[in-house]
Design a protein around this motif. Structure first.
Motif, PDB file in Angstrom:
ATOM      1  N   LEU A   1       0.870  -1.177   0.000  1.00 26.60           N
ATOM      2  CA  LEU A   1       0.000   0.000   0.000  1.00 26.60           C
ATOM      3  C   LEU A   1       0.908   1.228   0.000  1.00 26.60           C
ATOM      4  O   LEU A   1       1.553   1.541   1.003  1.00 26.60           O
ATOM      5  N   CYS A   2       0.973   1.887  -1.139  1.00 25.25           N
ATOM      6  CA  CYS A   2       1.858   3.042  -1.290  1.00 25.25           C
ATOM      7  C   CYS A   2       1.032   4.316  -1.331  1.00 25.25           C
ATOM      8  O   CYS A   2       0.014   4.394  -2.032  1.00 25.25           O
ATOM      9  N   GLU A   3       1.462   5.313  -0.583  1.00 26.59           N
ATOM     10  CA  GLU A   3       0.790   6.607  -0.559  1.00 26.59           C
ATOM     11  C   GLU A   3       1.805   7.703  -0.857  1.00 26.59           C
ATOM     12  O   GLU A   3       2.866   7.765  -0.229  1.00 26.59           O
ATOM     13  N   TYR A   4       1.424   8.561  -1.815  1.00 21.05           N
ATOM     14  CA  TYR A   4       2.282   9.685  -2.194  1.00 21.05           C
ATOM     15  C   TYR A   4       1.478  10.964  -1.978  1.00 21.05           C
ATOM     16  O   TYR A   4       0.326  11.078  -2.431  1.00 21.05           O
ATOM     17  N   LYS A   5       2.053  11.917  -1.311  1.00 19.94           N
ATOM     18  CA  LYS A   5       1.371  13.169  -0.997  1.00 19.94           C
ATOM     19  C   LYS A   5       2.063  14.316  -1.717  1.00 19.94           C
ATOM     20  O   LYS A   5       3.273  14.510  -1.572  1.00 19.94           O
ATOM     21  N   VAL A   6       1.243  15.054  -2.503  1.00 22.87           N
ATOM     22  CA  VAL A   6       1.751  16.253  -3.170  1.00 22.87           C
ATOM     23  C   VAL A   6       1.140  17.451  -2.458  1.00 22.87           C
ATOM     24  O   VAL A   6      -0.085  17.559  -2.343  1.00 22.87           O
TER      25      VAL A   6
ATOM     26  N   GLY B   1      -7.924  20.540  -8.920  1.00 21.84           N
ATOM     27  CA  GLY B   1      -8.682  21.605  -8.272  1.00 21.84           C
ATOM     28  C   GLY B   1      -8.222  21.896  -6.859  1.00 21.84           C
ATOM     29  O   GLY B   1      -8.881  22.634  -6.133  1.00 21.84           O
ATOM     30  N   SER B   2      -7.094  21.331  -6.447  1.00 19.52           N
ATOM     31  CA  SER B   2      -6.605  21.517  -5.077  1.00 19.52           C
ATOM     32  C   SER B   2      -5.088  21.541  -5.072  1.00 19.52           C
ATOM     33  O   SER B   2      -4.427  20.969  -5.953  1.00 19.52           O
ATOM     34  N   ASN B   3      -4.541  22.179  -4.059  1.00 16.60           N
ATOM     35  CA  ASN B   3      -3.089  22.179  -3.899  1.00 16.60           C
ATOM     36  C   ASN B   3      -2.614  20.975  -3.093  1.00 16.60           C
ATOM     37  O   ASN B   3      -1.428  20.806  -2.868  1.00 16.60           O
ATOM     38  N   GLU B   4      -3.551  20.122  -2.658  1.00 16.52           N
ATOM     39  CA  GLU B   4      -3.203  18.925  -1.890  1.00 16.52           C
ATOM     40  C   GLU B   4      -3.790  17.701  -2.582  1.00 16.52           C
ATOM     41  O   GLU B   4      -5.011  17.605  -2.754  1.00 16.52           O
ATOM     42  N   VAL B   5      -2.904  16.780  -2.976  1.00 13.41           N
ATOM     43  CA  VAL B   5      -3.320  15.580  -3.703  1.00 13.41           C
ATOM     44  C   VAL B   5      -2.703  14.363  -3.030  1.00 13.41           C
ATOM     45  O   VAL B   5      -1.522  14.372  -2.661  1.00 13.41           O
ATOM     46  N   ASP B   6      -3.516  13.303  -2.864  1.00 14.76           N
ATOM     47  CA  ASP B   6      -3.036  12.023  -2.343  1.00 14.76           C
ATOM     48  C   ASP B   6      -3.130  10.987  -3.458  1.00 14.76           C
ATOM     49  O   ASP B   6      -4.186  10.820  -4.087  1.00 14.76           O
ATOM     50  N   ILE B   7      -2.019  10.275  -3.698  1.00 13.43           N
ATOM     51  CA  ILE B   7      -1.967   9.206  -4.704  1.00 13.43           C
ATOM     52  C   ILE B   7      -1.822   7.892  -3.953  1.00 13.43           C
ATOM     53  O   ILE B   7      -0.853   7.701  -3.207  1.00 13.43           O
ATOM     54  N   ILE B   8      -2.778   6.999  -4.126  1.00 15.65           N
ATOM     55  CA  ILE B   8      -2.815   5.738  -3.364  1.00 15.65           C
ATOM     56  C   ILE B   8      -2.710   4.577  -4.351  1.00 15.65           C
ATOM     57  O   ILE B   8      -3.549   4.427  -5.255  1.00 15.65           O
ATOM     58  N   PHE B   9      -1.667   3.746  -4.165  1.00 12.13           N
ATOM     59  CA  PHE B   9      -1.425   2.588  -5.028  1.00 12.13           C
ATOM     60  C   PHE B   9      -1.435   1.339  -4.161  1.00 12.13           C
ATOM     61  O   PHE B   9      -0.641   1.211  -3.229  1.00 12.13           O
ATOM     62  N   GLN B  10      -2.363   0.416  -4.474  1.00 13.12           N
ATOM     63  CA  GLN B  10      -2.526  -0.788  -3.658  1.00 13.12           C
ATOM     64  C   GLN B  10      -2.414  -2.014  -4.547  1.00 13.12           C
ATOM     65  O   GLN B  10      -2.999  -2.072  -5.638  1.00 13.12           O
ATOM     66  N   THR B  11      -1.631  -3.036  -4.068  1.00 12.31           N
ATOM     67  CA  THR B  11      -1.417  -4.260  -4.845  1.00 12.31           C
ATOM     68  C   THR B  11      -1.778  -5.470  -4.007  1.00 12.31           C
ATOM     69  O   THR B  11      -1.759  -5.425  -2.777  1.00 12.31           O
ATOM     70  N   ASP B  12      -2.126  -6.565  -4.711  1.00 13.14           N
ATOM     71  CA  ASP B  12      -2.418  -7.817  -4.003  1.00 13.14           C
ATOM     72  C   ASP B  12      -1.201  -8.741  -4.090  1.00 13.14           C
ATOM     73  O   ASP B  12      -0.091  -8.289  -4.347  1.00 13.14           O
ATOM     74  N   SER B  13      -1.410 -10.052  -3.930  1.00 11.55           N
ATOM     75  CA  SER B  13      -0.284 -10.990  -3.815  1.00 11.55           C
ATOM     76  C   SER B  13       0.162 -11.567  -5.140  1.00 11.55           C
ATOM     77  O   SER B  13       1.069 -12.401  -5.175  1.00 11.55           O
TER      78      SER B  13
END
Length: 691
Positions: free
Chosen positions: A204-209, A265-277
């Protein structure tokens, strides 16, 4: 010899003792090496330490053969599944080829022997030796399912990961630490872990801009650089990429089709990358950049104009907002129709509390004796005026009509922009032709109620009459009200005996013509300017029984000529020389002035051009007590309207010629007197009461 070695090996096995599961052993059928008995069902459990498999070496196999081994058999069971079934004469130690070793990758299994009801040939059964064998869990087809590296050791294995990865708690899968990635530069690139190599499973990867306020994040994917595992149906149940910004969610995205360009539309963005097995996909990469946050202006400042006008407004743009015509800023000081607004960092405009609202003119003013109909009071609304009955007519100022409109200035105006209100004035001289006018005062005929609705009876201190010429003014003779401030008057009645049921009219002022000589009426010989006006305290309510008469000369068709038949009415003396309690009327012709002038000279009376002569020697005439009443004629242009051309003033005996004040000569004085009185009244102090 071989048989002896086997028995010796089995004997040695039996001498070994251990508390842990045995690493080897031997099992044989009942009564071995003699023939096995009938009707046998017996099983043996084999268990070796975990991390080991089991090899079986059948050194003897002599079991009654049958198709599919349905008579007698030996079976190897792994759990509830059959791993091996044997029967027949395969190897008895003396003949036949021995069976090859059988490896079972399990540390437990069960051997089951079954015989039916006959063993006539005395088959001797089986004998098997089992041995614990170390398994290579890292070797196919066993497969330890390690994400990256598998390491085998005696009795087990362990997994390890590439540099930069960590081993999950399941000790099999590798992951990466990818949940604390923060990007604050205005531009940059973000990729999935290991890109363009395969991304890790179970991650579960999260990237915050995070950019400075006032700027939004733009995301752009390269079509050839997007490869995220999707399930067979095409949905993102396996792996997914989700973008979240300002309460909005973009995605999930997966497959090989790159997402479109995203304006967050925002200066705050969350990028969520989720993988299984599972899966073996290379992942994704994107480039992010900044753009000034736009402010939506459509439908925001309604009924307003923006300066400068742009297709798009962004952070820090400033506009002047001016209300459209007919709209105003309700919360701002009067006459301020514009304000400044700035596009803010969160995509909203400043001063959103200010709205352009329709100008409200408030309820339109009412008018006397009229109605005003309206449904709204805001800009563009209409108010239509009408009078309460047919006895009033709507008088329109200038070129106006009966409808006013709420203007952008907050005023009710006519079509020409004027603010003057219509007026409901009395309709004069309403005459019902079904009411026949015939008979006499002197030798007269009683009038019907409503036949002469303008007649006013003066009872005290002098008996006389007058005529309503509006809803508030009475025209009468000066000598009737000479020296009288509060005459007792009644309107709307024909029988004075019923006046106790009527309310008397209350005079506000009595105005005699300024050139009238106020000497003794009983000895008076000069009745020049014998005309007076009485202003009432309150307007009378007009209707079928109370209505004004028109005034001679005020309209075309209201100029009587000699010989024209007129009418007089009153409550004066009759031929019996007594005053009548009933309103009587009669017909009199307009005569040559010379007729009255000759008689006036004989009796030393003054006859002037301000007088009319009416009557004849037929006995139809007004008499004492009728003074002040009108000399009435039908309008030659409108036979449904009557006007007064004269005022009963004096006579040369009842039943002959009568002399009347010529109303036409006093039109200017009448109009000026009424206007001055009403103007004076409008300046009177508040709270003034009349009478």
């Amino acid at each position: 010899m071989e048989l002896r070695r086997a028995w010796l090996f089995l004997t040695l096995l039996g001498c070994t003792h251990a508390e842990s599961p045995a690493m080897y052993g031997a099992i044989s059928s009942p009564n071995y090496p003699q023939g096995y008995p009938n009707q046998v069902q017996e099983s043996w459990e084999i268990s070796v330490p975990k991390g080991f498999g089991i090899t079986l070496n059948f050194i003897h196999l002599d079991i009654e053969p049958s198709e599919n081994c349905e008579y007698d058999s030996v079976q190897v069971m792994i759990g509830e599944e059959v791993g091996l079934t044997l029967c027949g004469r395969r190897f008895d130690g003396f003949s036949g080829e021995p069976l090859p070793e059988q490896l079972f990758p399990s540390n437990t299994l069960r051997i089951r022997f079954t015989s039916d009801f006959s063993n006539e040939e005395r088959y001797t059964g089986f004998s098997v030796i089992y041995t614990a064998v170390d398994l290579d869990e890292c070797k196919e087809p066993l497969g330890a399912e390690c994400s990256h590296f598998c390491h085998n050791y005696i009795g087990g294995y362990f997994c390890s990961c590439q540099p930069g990865y960590f081993l999950h708690l399941d000790n099999h899968t590798c992951g990466v630490h990818c949940s604390e990635n923060l990007f604050t530069d205005l531009r940059g690139q973000i990729s999935s872990p290991g890109f363009p190599q395969s991304y890790p499973e179970n991650s579960l990867c999260e990237y915050k801009v995070r950019l400075v306020p006032g700027y939004q994040v733009l995301l752009a994917f390269q079509p050839k650089d997007f490869d995220v595992e999707e399930d067979p149906s095409g949905s993102c149940l396996y792996d997914s990429l989700i973008i979240q910004a300002a309460g909005k969610t973009f995605g999930p995205y997966c497959g090989k089709t790159a997402p479109p360009r995203i304006e967050s539309g925002s200066n705050e963005v969350d990028i969520i990358f989720q993988t299984d097995s599972g899966g073996d996909n290379k992942g994704w990469t994107l480039e992010y950049s900044e753009a000034a946050i736009p402010c939506d202006h459509h439908h925001l400042f309604e009924h307003s104009l923006l300066d400068p006008q742009k297709v798009k407004y962004v952070f820090k743009d400033s506009v002047t907002v001016t209300c459209e015509e007919g709209y105003e800023l309700a919360t701002m000081p009067a006459n301020q129709q514009s304000f400044q607004s700035t596009c803010q960092g969160d995509g909203t405009w400043s001063r959103l509390d200010l709205k352009c609202q329709p100008v409200d003119c408030g309820p339109p003013s009412g008018i006397d004796n009229g109605h005003v109909a309206f449904s709204q009071t805001t800009y563009g609304a209409q108010a239509t005026y009408s009078c309460v009955s047919e006895y009033y007519q709507l008088i329109l100022p200038g070129s106006a009509d009966d409808t006013l409109r709420c203007s952008s200035d907050g005023l009710w105006v006519s079509k020409d922009g004027g603010q003057d209100l219509p007026k409901c004035t009395a309709v004069c001289g309403v005459y019902n032709p079904s009411q026949t006018v015939d008979g006499k005062i002197f030798k007269g005929k009683p009038a019907n109620l409503g036949q002469f609705p303008w007649m006013v009876a003066f009872l005290e201190p002098k008996r006389g009459a007058g005529a309503l010429i509006s809803d508030r003014w009475i025209l009468t003779a000066a000598h009737v009200v000479q020296g009288v401030e509060e005459p007792v008057m009644y309107a709307g009645i024909i029988d004075l005996r019923g006046r106790k049921h009527q309310k008397p009219l209350i005079a506000k002022r009595v105005i005699l013509h300024p050139q009238y000589l106020q000497d003794n009426p009983d000895t008076k010989k000069d009745f020049n300017n014998d005309i007076a006006l009485v202003q009432l305290c309150n307007k009378v309510e007009l209707g079928v029984n109370v209505a004004p008469i028109c005034v001679a000369g005020s309209d075309e068709g209201m100029f009587p000529t000699v010989g024209k038949i007129g009418y007089v009415a009153g409550w004066g003396k009759t031929e019996s020389r007594e005053r009548s309690p009933l309103l009587l009327y009669t017909k009199v012709p307009l005569s040559q002035a010379e007729k009255c002038q000759e008689l006036a000279v004989e009796q030393k009376f003054s006859f002037t051009p301000n007088m009319l002569c009416a009557g004849d020697n037929t006995g139809h005439d007004s008499c004492s007590g009728d003074s002040g009443g009108p000399l009435m004629f039908l309008d030659t242009k409108n036979d449904r309207r009557m006007y007064t051309a004269g005022i009963i003033s004096w006579g040369l005996g009842c039943g002959h010629y009568g002399v009347y004040t010529k109303v036409e000569n006093y039109l200017g004085w009448i109009k000026e007197t009424m206007e001055n009185a009403e103007m004076e009244e409008s300046g009177e102090r508040s709270g003034y009461t009349c009478g």
